[in-house]
Design an enzyme around this catalytic site. Sequence first.
Site, PDB file in Angstrom:
ATOM      1  N   GLU A  57       0.953  -1.184  -0.068  1.00  0.00           N
ATOM      2  CA  GLU A  57      -0.126   0.017   0.080  1.00  0.00           C
ATOM      3  C   GLU A  57       0.826   1.357   0.167  1.00  0.00           C
ATOM      4  O   GLU A  57       1.860   1.045   0.606  1.00  0.00           O
ATOM      5  CB  GLU A  57      -1.069   0.095   1.288  1.00  0.00           C
TER       6      GLU A  57
ATOM      7  N   THR B 275       2.977   2.122  -2.204  1.00  0.00           N
ATOM      8  CA  THR B 275       4.185   1.725  -2.671  1.00  0.00           C
ATOM      9  C   THR B 275       4.268   2.289  -4.213  1.00  0.00           C
ATOM     10  O   THR B 275       5.162   2.189  -4.985  1.00  0.00           O
ATOM     11  CB  THR B 275       4.498   0.235  -2.405  1.00  0.00           C
ATOM     12  N   ASP B 276       2.902   2.072  -5.016  1.00  0.00           N
ATOM     13  CA  ASP B 276       3.077   2.214  -6.341  1.00  0.00           C
ATOM     14  C   ASP B 276       3.359   3.581  -6.848  1.00  0.00           C
ATOM     15  O   ASP B 276       4.475   3.579  -7.685  1.00  0.00           O
ATOM     16  CB  ASP B 276       1.411   1.936  -6.915  1.00  0.00           C
TER      17      ASP B 276
ATOM     18  N   GLY C  27     -12.331   2.027  -0.646  1.00  0.00           N
ATOM     19  CA  GLY C  27     -11.176   1.575  -1.150  1.00  0.00           C
ATOM     20  C   GLY C  27     -11.127   0.273  -2.222  1.00  0.00           C
ATOM     21  O   GLY C  27     -10.130  -0.418  -2.209  1.00  0.00           O
TER      22      GLY C  27
ATOM     23  N   SER D   7     -13.402   2.370  -7.074  1.00  0.00           N
ATOM     24  CA  SER D   7     -14.683   2.609  -7.956  1.00  0.00           C
ATOM     25  C   SER D   7     -14.444   3.691  -9.125  1.00  0.00           C
ATOM     26  O   SER D   7     -14.800   3.600 -10.254  1.00  0.00           O
ATOM     27  CB  SER D   7     -15.922   3.119  -7.281  1.00  0.00           C
ATOM     28  N   SER D   8     -13.410   4.749  -8.798  1.00  0.00           N
ATOM     29  CA  SER D   8     -13.084   5.717  -9.721  1.00  0.00           C
ATOM     30  C   SER D   8     -12.456   5.076 -10.917  1.00  0.00           C
ATOM     31  O   SER D   8     -12.597   5.531 -11.828  1.00  0.00           O
ATOM     32  CB  SER D   8     -12.458   6.786  -8.908  1.00  0.00           C
TER      33      SER D   8
ATOM     34  N   ASP E 153      -4.380   0.942  -9.067  1.00  0.00           N
ATOM     35  CA  ASP E 153      -5.755   0.607  -9.415  1.00  0.00           C
ATOM     36  C   ASP E 153      -6.137   0.310 -11.059  1.00  0.00           C
ATOM     37  O   ASP E 153      -7.081  -0.475 -11.296  1.00  0.00           O
ATOM     38  CB  ASP E 153      -6.711   1.795  -8.743  1.00  0.00           C
TER      39      ASP E 153
END
Length: 381
Positions: A31, A33-34, A119, A122-123, A166
């Site tokens: 989390e 980290t991207d 979390g 959805s976006s 995401d």
Amino acid sequence: MVNEIKQSFLTQFSGEPLLIKSPGRINLIGEHTDYNNGFVMPAAIDNAMYFAIGKNGNSILEIHSFNYEESIIFKNLEKLDTPSWGKYFKAILEILHEKGFSIQGVQCVFGGDIPIGAGLSSSAALCCGFIFGLSELFDLKIKKEEIAKIGQAAEHRIGLNCGLMDQYAVLFGKKDHVFCLDCESLEIKYIPFQLENHTLVLINSNIEHQLASVDSEYNVRRTSCEKVVELISKNSPKIKSLRNVDFSLLKKYKNEIQPIDFQRVSYVIKENRRVHQVIDLLEKNELEEVGNILLQGHDGLSKEYEVSLPELDILVDLAKKETGILGARLMGGGFGGATINLVANENKSVALANIKKQYLELTGLKCKIHEVKIEDGIKII
Ligand code: GLA
């Protein structure tokens, strides 16, 4: 749900629509980290956003939200009405226009069952689904890698300086697999994930997160990381992100780094390690230990990166007390949303009922429980 969305399209518009499924995502570990060019381990899930989309033969874009029962119309990129979800479509249309893609008139109904602010991205499902739909409809041949980057650019334009996890999960998810994404090379390694005696369970705190405000705490975390990289790269120009920063290098700069930034960067270095540990443990099927790593991840998110909330900490503490819950942590950007829990099937119903009851007693809130099914990424239905 997809049938209802198709029906809504047929009632409002003419012609047969193209139907698209754009899923939400989980993240097992990795989390924040991207955007530091590190590693993440997401998967696409059964909750999804659906699009019924078709050409209308003119230059107007008509978009209807099935869930909100609201519509927006764009004429020459001018949005005439302003429900808040419209800003995603506006940003996407602007970016496609700037990139020289030619979009003509569109009629579209979209909706789905990804809880907003939980979390589950959805976006990203919304943005990637719409870009993918336009690409198919007008034969734009936009590769999935580019769809991901356009989706990310749309989020940035709205105010969330997110990474690419995401969008990649939505676009590249594979049924019954998680995948390790190297956020520097953008290479994907699929890892089979079919648990025999355990289930991944999401427990939604019922507090919606609001990541996308320009000054959001999310962006503040990202800035902390970037400040440290900038400082280190003055002496070590090869360092372009936290990916190649380890503790021995970080400690050399300790006196020049603000304590809060040092604490945040320490979290990122440890979280990247945890992703690699989980890869090894999954190969050996050592789920107890995977559970421990999830708990360590939560501890880091809560105490070092400080993106948790008391309610999320309560959910994780309650999970720790239950026999048969191997591990739990908050999932996604933080400040609300859901925890992800690794649960033994034989204890599942008792453990989850206990958590539900005690969470209500402690917070006055009802949590929502959802068992995860890992599905394929985006597709035409
Ligand atoms: C949000 C962002 C992602 C990622 C996570 C935290 O979901 O959109 O890019 O940074 O938070 O891991």
